[in-house]
Design an enzyme around this catalytic site. Structure first.
Site, PDB file in Angstrom:
ATOM      1  CB  SER A  59      34.924  38.736  40.002  1.00 62.77           C
ATOM      2  OG  SER A  59      34.439  37.505  39.486  1.00 62.77           O
ATOM      3  N   GLY A  96      37.755  36.732  42.860  1.00 64.51           N
ATOM      4  CA  GLY A  96      38.410  35.486  43.225  1.00 64.51           C
ATOM      5  C   GLY A  96      37.868  34.824  44.480  1.00 64.51           C
ATOM      6  CG  ASP A 207      36.137  37.145  31.381  1.00 61.96           C
ATOM      7  OD1 ASP A 207      34.989  37.358  30.954  1.00 61.96           O
ATOM      8  OD2 ASP A 207      36.521  37.527  32.508  1.00 61.96           O
TER       9      ASP A 207
END
Length: 237
Positions: A59, A96, A207
């Site tokens: 990612s 991922g 995040d």
């Protein structure tokens, strides 16, 4: 004259980084589907003879949470175009991705000729506590596959670090995988892809893991510090 040309190119690159760094940092990030594989503009007939730089990663390469045009591979393309270097950057990042899943999809990715292969994998292994011997083995197999398919491809390995959640021994040994493999395989090394970005709240999304648009500009700078000399030396041979 070749050395003068190199100096001029690097001088222009420094100017370009300044301009990129002054971009609008207030614009909101666009969020594409998380698991989509993205790529830079499709090559046209006029670019068919260009060399290919393949950014293969997770990612961090895909630019999760951003428009693909804001991910570091696209920023690298801007730098390359500004210097009139004859290369196209392909974003083969997949959110991922682990070293194991990356190894499993690599044959499909290597269907195209690759002049420079940037390998950015391992972060998800570390965050999941995957056995370090497996991570090392998978990265080595990826390097072997690239060399078998494209013997002349220059390989750049992106170094990675992880938080100390898994303990100091695991963290230290994980970090050491990348310089060890680079040395063993005569590959180029980016010491730490997330240098000056990792752990900096304003350069990461909510995040705390994935860089913002401004963060990706810094990632591109970190990559270019290694990629630039590789391309410029080839361009003047």
């Amino acid at each position: 004259m070749k050395s003068v040309w190199k100096v001029l190119k690097f001088s222009y690159f420094l100017w370009l980084l300044f301009v990129l760094g002054c971009g609008d940092s207030t614009s909101k990030d666009k969020t594409p589907p998380a698991e989509a594989e993205t790529s830079v503009d499709e090559p046209s007939d006029s670019t068919a003879e260009k060399g290919t730089i393949l950014c293969f990663g997770d990612s961090l390469t895909a630019g999760m949470g951003l428009d693909p045009d804001d991910a570091y591979p696209a920023v690298l393309q801007q730098i390359i175009d500004s210097l009139s270097l004859n290369y196209s950057v392909v974003n083969a990042g997949l959110s991922g991705e682990t070293t194991a899943s990356g190894r499993n999809r690599l044959n499909w990715v290597l269907n195209q000729k690759t002049d420079v292969f940037i390998l950015e994998l391992g972060a998800n292994d570390g965050l999941r506590g995957i056995n370090l011997s497996e991570t090392r083995k998978n990265l080595q197999e990826i390097i072997n596959m690239v060399r078998k398919k494209n013997p002349d491809s220059r390989i750049i390995l992106a170094g990675m670090q992880i938080p100390p959640n898994m303990g100091s021994v695991y963290t230290s040994e994980f970090q050491g995988i990348f310089p060890d493999l680079a040395k063993e395989n005569d590959a180029h090394l980016i010491p730490f892809l997330l240098k000056d970005v990792g752990g900096v709240p304003e350069l990461n999304q909510a995040d705390g893991i994935h860089p913002t648009k401004e963060g990706h500009k810094i990632l591109a700078r970190n990559v270019w510090e290694v990629l630039g000399p590789v391309l410029l030396s080839s361009d003047n041979q």
